[in-house]
Scaffold this motif. Structure first.
Motif, PDB file in Angstrom:
ATOM      1  N   THR A 177     -51.468 -33.565 -41.608  1.00 14.04           N
ATOM      2  CA  THR A 177     -51.760 -33.631 -40.224  1.00 14.04           C
ATOM      3  C   THR A 177     -50.492 -33.553 -39.433  1.00 14.04           C
ATOM      4  O   THR A 177     -50.450 -33.003 -38.292  1.00 14.04           O
ATOM      5  CB  THR A 177     -52.853 -34.200 -39.753  1.00 14.04           C
ATOM      6  N   HIS A 236     -45.111 -22.072 -35.422  1.00 14.90           N
ATOM      7  CA  HIS A 236     -46.157 -22.329 -34.480  1.00 14.90           C
ATOM      8  C   HIS A 236     -46.880 -20.848 -34.118  1.00 14.90           C
ATOM      9  O   HIS A 236     -47.567 -20.786 -33.297  1.00 14.90           O
ATOM     10  CB  HIS A 236     -45.582 -22.571 -33.172  1.00 14.90           C
ATOM     11  N   ASP A 237     -46.415 -20.034 -35.145  1.00 16.41           N
ATOM     12  CA  ASP A 237     -47.078 -18.852 -34.818  1.00 16.41           C
ATOM     13  C   ASP A 237     -47.005 -18.071 -33.448  1.00 16.41           C
ATOM     14  O   ASP A 237     -48.133 -17.707 -32.964  1.00 16.41           O
ATOM     15  CB  ASP A 237     -48.443 -18.855 -35.509  1.00 16.41           C
ATOM     16  N   LEU A 386     -47.735 -44.149 -34.201  1.00 21.18           N
ATOM     17  CA  LEU A 386     -49.309 -43.968 -34.198  1.00 21.18           C
ATOM     18  C   LEU A 386     -49.502 -42.726 -33.222  1.00 21.18           C
ATOM     19  O   LEU A 386     -50.367 -41.826 -33.587  1.00 21.18           O
ATOM     20  CB  LEU A 386     -49.925 -45.023 -33.679  1.00 21.18           C
ATOM     21  N   GLU A 387     -48.812 -42.525 -32.288  1.00 22.80           N
ATOM     22  CA  GLU A 387     -48.882 -41.679 -31.258  1.00 22.80           C
ATOM     23  C   GLU A 387     -47.501 -40.898 -31.090  1.00 22.80           C
ATOM     24  O   GLU A 387     -46.565 -41.325 -31.542  1.00 22.80           O
ATOM     25  CB  GLU A 387     -49.215 -42.032 -29.725  1.00 22.80           C
ATOM     26  N   ARG A 388     -47.690 -39.668 -30.441  1.00 22.05           N
ATOM     27  CA  ARG A 388     -46.299 -39.188 -30.032  1.00 22.05           C
ATOM     28  C   ARG A 388     -45.533 -39.892 -29.314  1.00 22.05           C
ATOM     29  O   ARG A 388     -46.182 -40.708 -28.485  1.00 22.05           O
ATOM     30  CB  ARG A 388     -46.721 -37.744 -29.312  1.00 22.05           C
TER      31      ARG A 388
ATOM     32  N   TYR B 256     -53.750 -23.692 -39.462  1.00 20.35           N
ATOM     33  CA  TYR B 256     -53.086 -24.508 -38.611  1.00 20.35           C
ATOM     34  C   TYR B 256     -53.379 -24.046 -37.089  1.00 20.35           C
ATOM     35  O   TYR B 256     -54.307 -23.218 -37.048  1.00 20.35           O
ATOM     36  CB  TYR B 256     -51.539 -24.025 -38.769  1.00 20.35           C
ATOM     37  N   VAL B 257     -52.934 -24.816 -36.047  1.00 20.49           N
ATOM     38  CA  VAL B 257     -53.036 -24.426 -34.702  1.00 20.49           C
ATOM     39  C   VAL B 257     -51.737 -23.856 -34.288  1.00 20.49           C
ATOM     40  O   VAL B 257     -50.575 -24.429 -34.682  1.00 20.49           O
ATOM     41  CB  VAL B 257     -53.068 -25.954 -33.950  1.00 20.49           C
ATOM     42  N   SER B 258     -51.698 -22.928 -33.417  1.00 18.65           N
ATOM     43  CA  SER B 258     -50.485 -22.276 -33.190  1.00 18.65           C
ATOM     44  C   SER B 258     -50.709 -22.157 -31.652  1.00 18.65           C
ATOM     45  O   SER B 258     -51.622 -22.416 -31.024  1.00 18.65           O
ATOM     46  CB  SER B 258     -50.583 -20.737 -33.750  1.00 18.65           C
ATOM     47  N   TYR B 260     -48.186 -23.318 -28.046  1.00 20.72           N
ATOM     48  CA  TYR B 260     -47.616 -24.603 -27.719  1.00 20.72           C
ATOM     49  C   TYR B 260     -48.141 -24.673 -26.142  1.00 20.72           C
ATOM     50  O   TYR B 260     -48.624 -24.001 -25.570  1.00 20.72           O
ATOM     51  CB  TYR B 260     -46.154 -24.746 -27.632  1.00 20.72           C
ATOM     52  N   GLU B 266     -54.637 -21.621 -30.564  1.00 21.97           N
ATOM     53  CA  GLU B 266     -55.275 -20.666 -31.374  1.00 21.97           C
ATOM     54  C   GLU B 266     -55.396 -21.533 -32.723  1.00 21.97           C
ATOM     55  O   GLU B 266     -54.392 -22.164 -33.186  1.00 21.97           O
ATOM     56  CB  GLU B 266     -54.369 -19.608 -31.338  1.00 21.97           C
ATOM     57  N   PRO B 359     -54.798 -42.294 -27.374  1.00 28.21           N
ATOM     58  CA  PRO B 359     -54.996 -40.669 -27.189  1.00 28.21           C
ATOM     59  C   PRO B 359     -53.855 -39.687 -27.528  1.00 28.21           C
ATOM     60  O   PRO B 359     -54.144 -38.593 -27.482  1.00 28.21           O
ATOM     61  CB  PRO B 359     -55.414 -40.869 -25.833  1.00 28.21           C
ATOM     62  N   ASN B 360     -52.639 -40.276 -27.516  1.00 31.76           N
ATOM     63  CA  ASN B 360     -51.733 -39.333 -27.545  1.00 31.76           C
ATOM     64  C   ASN B 360     -51.413 -38.952 -29.027  1.00 31.76           C
ATOM     65  O   ASN B 360     -50.345 -38.336 -29.212  1.00 31.76           O
ATOM     66  CB  ASN B 360     -50.116 -40.082 -27.047  1.00 31.76           C
ATOM     67  N   HIS B 361     -51.964 -39.858 -29.965  1.00 30.75           N
ATOM     68  CA  HIS B 361     -52.086 -39.277 -31.217  1.00 30.75           C
ATOM     69  C   HIS B 361     -52.745 -38.031 -31.225  1.00 30.75           C
ATOM     70  O   HIS B 361     -52.113 -37.196 -32.322  1.00 30.75           O
ATOM     71  CB  HIS B 361     -52.823 -40.141 -32.032  1.00 30.75           C
ATOM     72  N   TYR B 364     -58.772 -34.981 -33.810  1.00 33.10           N
ATOM     73  CA  TYR B 364     -58.674 -34.199 -34.953  1.00 33.10           C
ATOM     74  C   TYR B 364     -59.961 -33.063 -34.941  1.00 33.10           C
ATOM     75  O   TYR B 364     -60.857 -33.286 -34.383  1.00 33.10           O
ATOM     76  CB  TYR B 364     -59.045 -35.279 -36.156  1.00 33.10           C
ATOM     77  N   PRO B 411     -57.258 -30.772 -42.121  1.00 31.08           N
ATOM     78  CA  PRO B 411     -57.853 -31.178 -40.803  1.00 31.08           C
ATOM     79  C   PRO B 411     -56.668 -30.766 -40.095  1.00 31.08           C
ATOM     80  O   PRO B 411     -55.516 -30.790 -40.374  1.00 31.08           O
ATOM     81  CB  PRO B 411     -58.191 -32.501 -40.905  1.00 31.08           C
ATOM     82  N   LEU B 412     -57.007 -30.414 -38.574  1.00 27.24           N
ATOM     83  CA  LEU B 412     -56.102 -30.427 -37.722  1.00 27.24           C
ATOM     84  C   LEU B 412     -55.941 -31.555 -36.675  1.00 27.24           C
ATOM     85  O   LEU B 412     -56.742 -32.098 -36.381  1.00 27.24           O
ATOM     86  CB  LEU B 412     -56.301 -28.934 -36.693  1.00 27.24           C
ATOM     87  N   LEU B 413     -54.489 -31.345 -36.132  1.00 29.62           N
ATOM     88  CA  LEU B 413     -54.456 -32.497 -35.293  1.00 29.62           C
ATOM     89  C   LEU B 413     -53.899 -31.820 -33.895  1.00 29.62           C
ATOM     90  O   LEU B 413     -53.108 -31.159 -33.943  1.00 29.62           O
ATOM     91  CB  LEU B 413     -53.159 -33.443 -35.629  1.00 29.62           C
ATOM     92  N   ASN B 415     -53.230 -31.751 -29.674  1.00 30.12           N
ATOM     93  CA  ASN B 415     -53.121 -32.724 -28.486  1.00 30.12           C
ATOM     94  C   ASN B 415     -54.030 -32.176 -27.489  1.00 30.12           C
ATOM     95  O   ASN B 415     -53.898 -31.143 -27.078  1.00 30.12           O
ATOM     96  CB  ASN B 415     -51.698 -32.861 -28.207  1.00 30.12           C
TER      97      ASN B 415
END
Lengths: 668, 477
Positions: A177, A236-237, A386-388, B256-258, B260, B266, B359-361, B364, B411-413, B415
């Motif tokens: 992930t 990132h498509d 853990l986070e960005r 995947y998530v595309s 930005y 998407e 939360p900035n992680h 999911y 699984p997707l992450l 933000n």
């Protein structure tokens, strides 16, 4: 005086004044205005204030401008710039014991890579794939192609075809992930082989460890930024630019951080870190802190902007030194151009920096093992995230690697510069809203000259149209200036074919010269349009135009400074005095010279000379001119290739605003 | 492979519990255990344990499952670790004291590159007439040991090297206790693997459309422990692996998530069918949390450049804070094709108390589930389920021409727009200041007019009189 209110106060007004708790039966009597708003609501104060603005305008403007520049210069003064510190908990408190010992292996990989690169005459895709595969990575390649809008002469490329190769180290038992990126550009010639070698050695070592929680992507990108842009867009498509790429891509979730490595020698004396990304975006300060912390831990010498840190801070040379570093950073951020391959990551909210190994004539050298240990440590700490990265600053200036100036401290410098424009605009506005008693009909009874309620103040120029030039006069110059800007933006690239057919120049030269020609021609275009309209001869015409130009410029610079402080500040520092001083009835030659000096193109030229001066390689006039031409072409290319914003901003916003001022100067 | 390794899946079939029945009289065939070792083409080795405990319940078989009681839940953030392994081991009749379970040493199991653990409970018919049911508890555990992190580069394996234990006996309660080693020759050449000790028997089966040969060690046969007191199966590659050509599975997927930025995005799913000539349908089940607001009209399914209309779509929209989006589709995958499914979403703003810690992680999105009957390249023969090894039931086949595969994608992450939680105080102060100072005074300026009343000052005498009156406290003239 008979004043600007209807004879009988309206019910709303009556109620409001009642709410105000006054005892006076008459509403709006100004005997006890509330303290907070007294300045504006009390007609006496307001009159005094406007008188102050009118009378002391020039000294106030000068003071504000000097204060702005002074504030900026003071930023480099060490006590004002606090020490950097690690904000991110996950990276601060954890200990990492680096165990990378494979410097020799890195060098042998590098030699092998160099041999294959020479044999293939480019990127040895097959060898890289095989090597990465044998290290136990999941390997993918991504061919891409891009035709530049016009040939890039400094890098000698036009129709670019290349291949990015990358291997993904899958974190054991994790679900892909999140990931980290270590990228290395594969440049032509003998450069950067050691970086590839070190990357492969690190990959081999990392593969054997089981503590990874994030996947690690090892990327070798061809054609530096072009390849990086192609890879990021494919990952990132999205398709932001017109780059075409193919191939199936392996992905590893959301990229959390990226490090770009450039290394061209077997040993290094120091490491230079580049932070400025596309459009002057900066990575989170914590990433820089992380690098700095590991440099200190491993005793590695690290620099920023190529300037070594100094141990003392309270002497004049030390101040000059940090000012130089700060100015270099401001110049490079203002250019809006990424200072390394990391610069394109920032658009995708991936924190990234470029590390450049420097091998100079210093005595003490570091081998690959130390460098590898530093990188290992950084990756392991990033792995702990853990986070960005979000805890630390995103907007900062660096007078040295260990000190920073945050946005709260550097913004006032810009604020003072913009204040000049606002004061000047206020001055013009007050002058304009004063109807001359001599000329024209007597003042309208509804609209008092001064002090008028704010809401009516706005409408005055519209209603005074009968006696003075209205807003209609302003339309032609504004339209023409904007059209000139639009032409500057579109024509150079669109008209390159026509230009090469009629003139003996190459495409790249044609583009740059067309841009300069349009820029200069714009100055000759529009000076007589307003004469067509009647009544445009009075002072009010140019004053209104100047007012408009000042507000337009202030708005633009204000917005720009929020996105890219350095560019905003540099433009403000050069354009503000000229913009404030310009008027048609003065020493016209002197003002014209000042205005020409303040044009964005001149700022660019001066910036180039200043930058060369600061890196202690002063440029002669001819060389500076060549650099200037190259920078113009580069600016256009950056915009078309990566979506950099300085060129469109200058062409579509700053240049038209400047042309408006030019118009004011030649108002007849 | 797009199998989600770490995620913990909970499949709760809310049927009646097993009750007390059969607990007392543990029959000899209550437990069947087996270990399957399959060397992977790259030199890694996968070990799959399967334990099947069975007991008879007195419950009659119901008319069918009540679908209103069917629940599906996923915890994509959770990763399987030791705290999941210990209770799992306690469910085994012999614990980890005897039989194959002695190999389950947490330290080694988590020193691997892949770990997957499962518990299934299901009713099975006791006889052909199916008047009474038995309950079956099936526990499976798969680990993949890779040469890079545990083998110091050597590709030879043994039980001791993998688990740092060897087998000494079978579980006394087990009716079957076997170790299978996949020794299938590649491309009909000579076998690549050498296995010691020499297996007593060899078993051939067709698993996932592929013909496989297994060496079998039966722990219950007395001859096995005759020569040595413990069994340490060793695998040796006979020739170096040509590792660059990995067989691709017929059905695999990537998600995947595309895009930005923090406003829209998407979700893209790529489904590959690498079968050379057969098309087959696949069911895609997707659950997306409500805070990703799906734009259903943007759902596009494209195969080979053309739109691929799904034969069936079931969509249940999300309700904020109550239930996620549920999207289920039946899609036909043409032979040798890639199908791309995209759907756009907008990121919702959560209430500030709804953000998870860190939360900035990111947030999911659980894996989507692909289920398909994949056509087999080789015709399969029907085998007696009771007699065949247990691992074949991991890949059950409905008929001879296809086998069932269920894939979980990554699984997707994602933000979400996240406020800066470190400065609520600053925000409150700033907001209050802005409202108090700017709004108040500007409103005042815009809605009221102010004018100067010319003071009629009068003469010096009047002013003096007024000053005196002021001191006296009477209103001025």
């Amino acid at each position: 005086m008979s004043l600007g209110s209807a004879p009988r106060p309206g019910p709303l007004r009556r109620r409001l004044s009642g709410l105000g708790g006054r005892r006076d039966p008459e509403p709006g009597l100004s005997n006890t205005p509330p303290a907070a708003m007294g300045l504006l609501s009390d007609p006496h104060y307001r009159r005094a204030l406007s008188r102050l603005v009118l009378r002391l305008n020039t000294p106030l403007c000068a003071l504000s401008y000097v204060a702005g520049l002074g504030w900026f210069l003071a930023l480099a003064f060490q006590p004002l710039a606090p020490r950097t510190y690690m904000s991110e908990n996950a990276m601060g408190s954890t200990m990492v014991e680096e165990q990378f010992l494979f410097g020799e292996r890195a060098l042998s990989y590098a030699r092998e890579f160099a041999g294959h690169k020479k044999k293939v005459g480019g990127m040895p895709v097959a060898w890289l794939e095989k090597t990465m595969w044998s290290l136990g990575l999941e390997v993918y390649q991504q061919p891409f192609a891009r035709t530049l809008p016009f040939p890039d002469e400094t890098r000698e490329r036009y129709m670019v075809k290349g291949t990015n190769v990358y291997g993904i180290l899958r974190a054991p038992r994790a679900a892909s992930t999140e990931s980290l990126v270590l990228s290395v550009p594969c440049t032509e010639g003998p450069h950067n082989n050691q970086a590839v070698g070190l990357m492969l050695a690190l990959a081999a070592y990392f593969r054997g460890q089981i503590y990874w929680a994030k996947d690690i992507i090892f990327l070798v990108n061809e054609h530096d930024l072009l390849g990086m842009e192609a890879w990021l867009e494919a990952y990132h498509d999205v398709n932001v630019t017109e780059v075409r790429s193919s191939g199936t891509l392996g992905r590893a979730g959301a990229i959390q951080a990226a490090i770009s490595l450039e290394l061209s020698s077997d040993v290094v004396t120091s490491f230079d870190v580049a932070v400025e990304g596309l459009n002057g975006q900066l990575p989170n300060l914590d990433l820089l802190n992380l690098f700095h912390a590991f440099c200190q831990k491993n005793g590695l010498l690290c620099t920023i902007q190529g300037k070594l840190p100094r141990s003392d801070w309270d002497s004049l040379p030390a101040y000059a030194h940090s000012l130089q570093t700060l100015l270099l950073m401001v110049l490079s951020q203002a250019s809006g151009r990424p200072r390394g391959d990391h610069g394109l990551f920032l658009r995708y909210r991936i924190e990234a920096i470029t590390l450049r190994g420097i091998n100079s004539f210093r005595q003490y050298k570091y081998d690959m093992t130390t460098v590898g240990k530093t990188l290992e440590g950084m990756f392991r700490k990033l792995n702990n995230l853990l986070e960005r990265l979000h805890q630390s600053y995103f907007f900062y200036l660096l007078p040295s690697l260990s000190r920073f100036v945050s946005i709260g401290i550097y913004m006032p410098a810009f604020g003072f510069l913009i204040l000049v424009l606002i004061l000047k605009a206020l001055d013009l506005w007050l002058k304009l809203s004063k109807c001359e008693p001599g000329g024209g009909p007597p003042p309208h009874p509804l609209f008092p000259p001064l002090p008028a309620p704010t809401i009516f103040l706005i409408l005055i120029p519209l209603f005074c149209q009968d006696s003075r030039p209205g807003l209609l006069v302003l339309v032609p110059p504004v339209l023409i200036c904007q059209a000139a800007g639009l032409a500057l933006y579109c024509l150079p690239v669109l008209g390159q074919r026509v230009a090469t057919q009629h003139f003996p120049v190459s495409e790249a030269e044609a583009v740059v010269l067309t841009a300069i020609a349009i820029y200069v021609a714009g100055m000759a275009l529009p000076h007589s349009t307003h004469r067509v309209l009647a009544g445009a001869s009075s002072d009010r015409g140019w004053m209104t135009l100047k007012l408009l130009a000042l507000l337009y410029l202030a708005l633009q610079l204000g917005c720009l400074a929020l996105l890219n402080f350095s560019l905003g500040f540099l433009l403000a520092a050069t354009m503000v005095p000229a913009a404030a001083a310009v008027q048609p009835n003065g020493p016209r030659v002197l003002l014209a010279a000042l205005l020409v000096l303040a044009t964005p193109a001149a700022t660019l030229l001066l910036g180039i000379f200043l930058q060369r001066e600061l890196v202690e390689a002063p440029a002669a006039a001819g060389e500076g001119w060549q650099l200037f031409l190259a920078a113009v072409g580069e600016g256009l290319l950056q915009h078309h290739l990566y979506g950099a914003l300085p060129f469109p901003f200058l062409a579509l916003c700053a240049y038209p605003a400047w042309l408006l001022l030019w118009n004011v100067l030649f108002w007849k | 492979m797009a199998a989600a390794a770490g995620a913990l899946f909970l499949l709760l079939v809310a049927a009646a519990g097993p009750g007390r029945a059969g607990a007392g009289r543990a029959r000899r065939d209550a437990l069947r255990e087996e270990l399957l070792l399959s060397p992977l083409p790259a030199g890694d080795v996968a070990a799959t344990f399967q334990f099947r405990t069975r007991w008879d319940a007195d419950l009659p078989r119901g008319a069918g499952t009540d679908h209103h009681l069917l629940r599906y839940a996923v915890l994509p953030r959770e990763v399987v670790c030791t705290e999941n392994l210990t209770p799992w081991k306690k469910l085994l009749p012999c614990g980890s004291k005897a039989g194959l379970a002695v190999l389950l040493k947490a330290e080694r199991l988590f020193h691997s590159s892949y770990h997957s653990q499962a518990v299934h409970i299901r009713p099975i018919c006791r006889d052909a007439s199916c008047l009474a049911v038995s309950w079956e508890l099936r526990q499976t555990l798969t680990v993949v040991f890779d040469t890079f992190s545990s083998g110091q580069g050597k590709k030879d394996w043994s039980l001791f090297k993998m688990f740092s234990r060897t087998l000494t006996d079978a579980c006394p309660l087990a009716s079957q206790s076997k170790v299978y080693v996949d020794i299938s020759p590649k491309n009909k050449e000579k076998e690549l693997l050498e296995v010691t000790p020499t297996p007593a028997s060899v078993y051939e089966a067709i698993v996932q459309g592929d013909k496989r040969t297994y060496a079998v060690y039966d722990l219950l046969s007395p001859s096995l422990f005759n020569t040595s007191r413990s069994l340490n199966v060793q695998l040796k590659w006979k020739r170096p692996q040509d590792s660059s050509e990995l067989p691709t599975p017929i059905l695999h997927a990537q998600r995947y998530v595309s895009g930005y930025g923090l406003q829209t995005g998407e979700i893209s799913t790529l489904i590959y069918n690498t079968h050379p000539y057969r098309a087959f349908p696949v069911i895609l089940l997707e659950t997306v949390p409500w805070y990703l607001r799906l734009y259903v009209h943007t759902l596009t399914i494209i195969t080979k450049g053309k739109e691929n209309k799904p034969s069936y779509i079931h969509y249940q929209p999300a309700q904020d804070r109550r239930r996620p989006h549920l999207l289920e589709m039946l899609i036909q995958l043409p032979a040798n094709s890639v199908t791309k499914i995209t759907i756009q979403f907008e990121r919702a703003l959560l209430k500030w108390t709804e953000y998870t810690p860190d939360p900035n992680h990111g947030f999911y999105v659980s894996s989507s589930v692909l289920s398909a009957l994949v056509p087999s390249v080789i015709a399969m023969k029907d085998v007696d389920v009771e007699q065949s090894p247990l691992f074949t039931s991991l890949f059950p086949s409905s008929d001879g021409s296809s086998y069932f595969v269920r894939l979980y994608t990554e699984p997707l992450l994602v933000n979400l727009p996240t406020p800066d939680f470190s400065m609520p105080y600053n925000v409150i102060c700033l907001t209050c200041t802005v409202v108090a100072v700017c709004y108040g005074s500007f409103y005042n300026l815009l809605t009221r007019t102010f004018h100067v009343e010319e003071p009629t000052r009068g003469g010096l005498a009047k002013r003096l009189a007024n000053i005196i009156r002021k001191f006296r406290g009477v209103p001025p003239l």
